[in-house]
Design a protein around this motif. Structure first.
Motif, short mmCIF file in Angstrom:
data_model
loop_
_atom_site.label_atom_id
_atom_site.label_comp_id
_atom_site.label_asym_id
_atom_site.label_seq_id
_atom_site.Cartn_x
_atom_site.Cartn_y
_atom_site.Cartn_z
N SER A 65 -30.54 -21.04 -64.89
CA SER A 65 -31.36 -21.08 -63.44
C SER A 65 -30.65 -21.83 -62.59
CB SER A 65 -32.54 -21.88 -63.44
OG SER A 65 -32.40 -23.29 -63.88
N VAL A 67 -30.77 -22.90 -58.46
CA VAL A 67 -31.35 -23.17 -57.05
C VAL A 67 -30.49 -23.28 -55.96
CG1 VAL A 67 -33.02 -24.49 -55.74
CG2 VAL A 67 -33.22 -24.75 -58.24
N ARG A 91 -36.38 -22.13 -50.97
CA ARG A 91 -34.97 -22.17 -51.80
C ARG A 91 -35.14 -20.85 -52.60
NH1 ARG A 91 -33.56 -25.30 -48.68
NH2 ARG A 91 -32.96 -27.19 -48.98
N VAL A 93 -34.66 -19.40 -56.22
CA VAL A 93 -34.40 -19.72 -57.75
C VAL A 93 -33.95 -18.48 -58.53
CG1 VAL A 93 -35.26 -20.83 -59.63
CG2 VAL A 93 -35.97 -21.63 -57.28
N GLU A 108 -35.20 -13.15 -59.59
CA GLU A 108 -35.30 -14.19 -58.50
C GLU A 108 -36.61 -14.38 -57.64
OE1 GLU A 108 -31.00 -12.97 -55.99
OE2 GLU A 108 -32.87 -11.81 -55.54
N LYS A 113 -38.86 -25.84 -51.39
CA LYS A 113 -37.94 -26.57 -52.00
C LYS A 113 -38.53 -27.82 -52.94
CE LYS A 113 -37.01 -29.56 -47.91
NZ LYS A 113 -36.04 -30.02 -46.91
N THR A 116 -39.07 -26.51 -56.88
CA THR A 116 -38.07 -25.76 -57.54
C THR A 116 -37.87 -26.37 -58.98
OG1 THR A 116 -36.53 -27.15 -56.76
CG2 THR A 116 -36.70 -24.93 -55.73
N ILE A 119 -40.58 -24.87 -61.08
CA ILE A 119 -40.64 -23.54 -61.47
C ILE A 119 -39.52 -23.34 -62.67
CG2 ILE A 119 -39.45 -21.17 -60.86
CD1 ILE A 119 -42.45 -21.71 -59.64
N GLU A 120 -38.50 -24.36 -62.71
CA GLU A 120 -37.32 -24.36 -63.62
C GLU A 120 -37.87 -24.51 -64.85
OE1 GLU A 120 -33.26 -24.88 -61.87
OE2 GLU A 120 -34.46 -26.54 -61.06
#
Length: 248
Positions: A65, A67, A91, A93, A108, A113, A116, A119-120
């Protein structure tokens, strides 16, 4: 005569001894037990060679991943002046996911921001479990048309739009919501209908199917671990594709 006879006796005795010694030397190898070591070594070597020649399965690529800042030109349709979040606070990702074809892909998402990390974490766990996602493109690939993105079963996040059936901003407009496999997990009205004909067979829960999200399953729990709520728990209408930070 005695001397001749004596010499003849010595010669005969020498010949006899020589023959006797030769016989003993010839017999010795036959009397030793034969070793099986060479045969065993050959068999072991063959087995070793076979083991070495067998190819090992190829390990799947690890989750990745990244960012990065998102430029204005990447959001030609999904962002505009007047949106509740400036594009500088968003952002991009770029991350790994498993497709419906059983292969790893790179997708994507654009999010705020501040989320992030969430999400990761979520998508790493889904990737490690090989949970399938149909596709993952920015909604701008569909000119920010939410209907078209959903109709193509596209997983997406940021889109500066109003909430369905409301004049209020959607959590997508804040970059704090994501729709996952929207055909397999449609928005279903209180009456049980959906706007997408190709999603009608997925309006019931629980149900089995590739990429389907059910109450209390691993996808719901994984998002809940980072504080994201599932639209499938809403009262009245159900939004099975929808996850958002803090709900809504």
């Amino acid at each position: 005569m005695k001397r001749v006879a004596a010499m003849a006796f010595v010669v005969l005795a020498s010949v006899s001894c020589a023959e006797s010694g030769a016989g003993q030397q010839a017999a010795a190898p036959a009397d030793r037990p034969r070793s099986s070591t060479p045969v065993t070594a050959t068999a072991e070597q063959t087995a070793s060679d076979r083991s070495t020649a067998t190819p090992s399965p190829t390990a799947p690529p690890p989750f990745t991943s990244k960012v990065s800042r998102v430029s204005r030109d990447r959001l030609p349709y999904s962002w505009r002046p007047g949106c509740p979040v400036h594009y500088r606070d968003l952002r991009l990702v770029t991350l790994s996911y498993w497709g419906f074809d059983g292969k790893p892909h790179i997708g994507e998402l654009v999010v705020r921001k501040t989320v992030t990390g969430d999400i990761e974490k979520v998508f790493k766990k889904l990737y490690d479990r090989r949970w399938p996602i149909r596709k993952m493109k920015l909604v701008d690939a569909y000119k920010a048309d939410d209907y078209d993105s959903i109709d193509n079963d596209n997983t997406s996040a940021f889109n500066c739009r109003r909430a369905t059936g409301s004049s209020n901003w959607s959590n997508h407009a804040y970059g704090e919501a994501i729709d996952v496999n929207p055909l397999e997990n449609p928005y279903v009205t209180a009456s049980g209908s959906t706007a997408h004909r190709n999603a009608r067979k997925f309006t019931k829960r629980p149900m089995k199917g590739k990429g389907v999200i059910n109450p209390g399953d691993r996808v719901v729990k994984t998002f809940a671990e980072v504080g994201w709520e599932w639209g499938g728990y809403w009262s009245g209408a159900k939004d099975y594709q929808h996850f958002s930070k803090g709900g809504g």
